[in-house]
Design a protein around this motif. Structure first.
Motif, PDB file in Angstrom:
ATOM      1  N   CYS A  79       0.895  -1.085  -0.007  1.00 46.29           N
ATOM      2  CA  CYS A  79      -0.151  -0.114  -0.142  1.00 46.29           C
ATOM      3  C   CYS A  79       0.925   1.324   0.143  1.00 46.29           C
ATOM      4  CB  CYS A  79      -0.817   0.023   1.044  1.00 46.29           C
ATOM      5  SG  CYS A  79      -2.220  -1.177   1.219  1.00 46.29           S
ATOM      6  N   GLY A  82       2.541   1.405  -3.528  1.00 44.44           N
ATOM      7  CA  GLY A  82       1.759   1.990  -4.397  1.00 44.44           C
ATOM      8  C   GLY A  82       1.138   3.456  -4.376  1.00 44.44           C
ATOM      9  N   LYS A  96      -2.419   5.532  -8.543  1.00 45.33           N
ATOM     10  CA  LYS A  96      -1.997   4.769  -7.014  1.00 45.33           C
ATOM     11  C   LYS A  96      -2.543   3.478  -6.800  1.00 45.33           C
ATOM     12  CE  LYS A  96      -1.910   9.132  -4.661  1.00 45.33           C
ATOM     13  NZ  LYS A  96      -2.308  10.020  -3.642  1.00 45.33           N
ATOM     14  N   GLY A 100      -0.204  -0.014  -7.044  1.00 45.00           N
ATOM     15  CA  GLY A 100      -0.590  -0.910  -5.968  1.00 45.00           C
ATOM     16  C   GLY A 100      -0.721  -2.241  -6.486  1.00 45.00           C
TER      17      GLY A 100
END
Length: 263
Positions: A79, A82, A96, A100
């Protein structure tokens, strides 16, 4: 727990002593009027704090020997990676999330292969550090590839639109830009693999040697590390370019002008 804290405090004497080198860098920055003194101090303080916290967290996880903690740590790292890669490619739609998902796909497939081949046992002590190395490299490669793809399409937008007008599919119209983005993104990883041991001794190998392992043992681990970094980075970057492409086009197979109008 008290013993671990004591050994930690005792072991921090050398890192604290090494701050003399940072003081030298700060002094040079001041003399050269670079204006980086505050950023240097902040960066070192943040690194010190983050590494100290993660040291205790890993100590806790390793003592539990639980598979659940492996997955929690892995998802957390993915996370963060990402988000960071998505920040680099901030003009890519859903950057994003794509970053991820790509990092997760590339690193999880590589990790699964290593475990099934019995290269590493599935324990926190092995999996978490290995996953961290793969995720870090995949983060860098993915962010660069996504940003480069969008920038290349923007700089060659007339060529892409001409190809679309002549009947090319979106995938065909940006094929060259995809290849270029992947080459640029993967070049640092491949260059590092070609020069490893000749110019620098990588962190994993150096850490093992300083920890008391023989150079031959360290080399064996480092070879595995380089192989997995190349595999994970390649899978992640290719996945990211494929997932990125639909965001550049409308359902009518036209370029989304809004994606390329901002910098």
């Amino acid at each position: 727990m008290m013993a671990a804290e004591y050994h930690f405090a005792k072991g921090m004497i050398k890192p604290v002593a090494a701050l003399a080198v940072v003081a030298m860098a700060v002094g040079l920055s001041y003399l050269q009027k670079l204006g980086l003194e505050r950023e240097m101090v902040y960066s070192i303080f943040r690194a010190f704090l983050q590494l100290s916290v993660i040291g205790f967290v890993l100590q806790f996880i390793f003592s539990r020997q639980s598979v659940a903690w492996i997955f929690l740590a892995y998802i957390f790292m993915v996370c963060i990676a990402g988000h960071t890669a998505g920040q680099r490619a901030k003009h890519v739609p859903n950057g994003k999330y794509i970053a991820g998902a790509s990092i997760f796909a590339g690193t999880s497939v590589t990790m699964l292969a290593l475990v099934l081949l019995h290269v590493f046992p599935f324990t926190p002590r092995y999996i978490i550090p290995v996953a961290g190395m793969m995720i870090g490299n995949s983060m860098t490669v993915t962010g660069v590839a996504m940003k480069r793809l969008r920038d290349d399409i923007k700089s060659q937008i007339n060529r892409v639109e001409t190809a679309l007008a002549l009947g090319a599919t979106p995938e065909q119209a940006i094929m060259q830009q995809v290849k270029s983005a992947l080459v640029i993104g993967l070049s640092p990883v491949l260059d590092n693999a070609k020069t490893v041991g000749l110019i620098t001794l990588p962190g994993a190998m150096s850490g093992l040697i300083m920890g008391g392992a023989s150079p031959l043992q360290a080399i064996q681990i480092q070879i595995v590390v380089m192989n997995m970094l190349v595999g994970a980075s390649t899978l992640s970057s290719i996945t990211s370019t494929y997932l990125t492409q639909p965001g550049f086009f409308t359902y009518a197979h036209q370029l989304r002008v809004s994606v390329f109008s901002s910098d």
